[in-house]
Design an enzyme around this catalytic site. Structure first.
Site, PDB file in Angstrom:
ATOM      1  N   GLU A  56      51.554  34.295  43.240  1.00  0.00           N
ATOM      2  CA  GLU A  56      50.559  35.167  43.880  1.00  0.00           C
ATOM      3  C   GLU A  56      50.877  35.417  45.351  1.00  0.00           C
ATOM      4  OE1 GLU A  56      47.867  36.897  42.995  1.00  0.00           O
ATOM      5  OE2 GLU A  56      47.673  36.334  40.899  1.00  0.00           O
ATOM      6  N   GLU A  60      51.470  39.137  46.838  1.00  0.00           N
ATOM      7  CA  GLU A  60      50.526  39.697  47.808  1.00  0.00           C
ATOM      8  C   GLU A  60      51.057  39.794  49.228  1.00  0.00           C
ATOM      9  OE1 GLU A  60      46.472  38.306  45.482  1.00  0.00           O
ATOM     10  OE2 GLU A  60      46.901  37.441  47.443  1.00  0.00           O
ATOM     11  N   PRO A  79      26.569  35.082  38.606  1.00  0.00           N
ATOM     12  CA  PRO A  79      25.715  35.519  37.502  1.00  0.00           C
ATOM     13  C   PRO A  79      26.210  36.835  36.904  1.00  0.00           C
ATOM     14  CG  PRO A  79      24.615  35.838  39.613  1.00  0.00           C
ATOM     15  CD  PRO A  79      25.906  35.150  39.902  1.00  0.00           C
ATOM     16  N   ASP A  86      31.269  44.154  32.618  1.00  0.00           N
ATOM     17  CA  ASP A  86      29.941  44.168  32.003  1.00  0.00           C
ATOM     18  C   ASP A  86      29.857  43.211  30.823  1.00  0.00           C
ATOM     19  OD1 ASP A  86      28.971  46.135  33.742  1.00  0.00           O
ATOM     20  OD2 ASP A  86      29.826  47.731  32.514  1.00  0.00           O
ATOM     21  N   GLU A 117      47.251  44.828  51.514  1.00  0.00           N
ATOM     22  CA  GLU A 117      47.768  44.564  52.849  1.00  0.00           C
ATOM     23  C   GLU A 117      47.770  43.060  53.061  1.00  0.00           C
ATOM     24  OE1 GLU A 117      46.678  45.528  57.524  1.00  0.00           O
ATOM     25  OE2 GLU A 117      45.513  46.492  55.948  1.00  0.00           O
TER      26      GLU A 117
END
Length: 145
Positions: A56, A60, A79, A86, A117
Site C-alpha cells: 500500500e 500510494e 454503523p 449499501d 496525492e
C-alpha cells in the site's frame, strides 16, 4: 452483536518520518470529502498485514519501505448508514499501525486508486489539515503527538 452479523475490514498503515521530522501522508479521495490519511489500506486475502502495508505504501506514495515495530492496533465500528456501500451491515475496522522507513523509490501520486496525492508535512502542518482519525491515532502511538 455476533461476529457473523457484521463485516470486518483488516487494514495496515505506516508512520513514516524523514530526517526533518516531517510525516508522510496520502490524500484519501473516497469519502464524502477529501481528507489526509496515513499511507496504507486494506489487507488482501492472500497477504499478511506486513506485506499489505509495504504494498500500500508503494502504491500510494511511490516509496519502498522497511517495516519497524508494530505500534498498535486500533478498532472502531461504522454503523450501516455511514458506510460507503449499501450493505445494511455494520463494519468493524481493524487497523494495524507500523513504523516504517523509506529505503527507495520516488514520491509519486497513486493513479486510479483511493488516494491521489502524497506529501510530507511538519507536525504543525498536520494539525491544520482535514484528516481522518487514523492520522492522530497513528501519530500518538508513534509518540509524535
Amino acid at each position: 452483536m455476533h461476529y457473523t452479523e457484521y463485516d470486518t475490514r483488516l487494514a495496515a498503515y505506516a508512520v513514516i518520518t524523514d530526517a526533518q521530522g516531517r510525516v508522510l501522508l496520502a490524500l484519501w479521495n473516497e469519502g464524502s470529502r477529501r481528507q489526509w490519511t496515513m499511507p496504507g489500506g486494506g489487507v488482501e486475502i492472500e497477504e499478511s498485514v506486513e506485506q499489505a502495508v509495504v504494498r500500500e505504501v508503494r502504491e500510494e506514495t511511490g516509496y519502498d519501505v522497511r517495516l519497524g515495530a508494530l505500534l498498535g492496533v486500533d478498532t472502531y465500528v461504522l454503523p450501516p448508514h455511514r458506510r460507503l456501500n449499501d450493505s445494511g451491515r455494520s463494519l468493524k475496522a481493524v487497523r494495524t499501525i507500523f513504523r516504517a522507513e523509506v529505503t527507495g523509490g520516488e514520491l509519486t501520486a497513486e493513479q486510479d486508486g483511493s488516494t491521489d496525492e502524497a506529501r510530507w508535512f511538519t507536525l504543525d502542518e498536520v494539525r491544520a489539515l482535514e484528516r481522518v482519525s487514523v492520522v492522530d491515532i497513528s501519530l500518538r502511538l508513534a509518540g509524535l503527538l
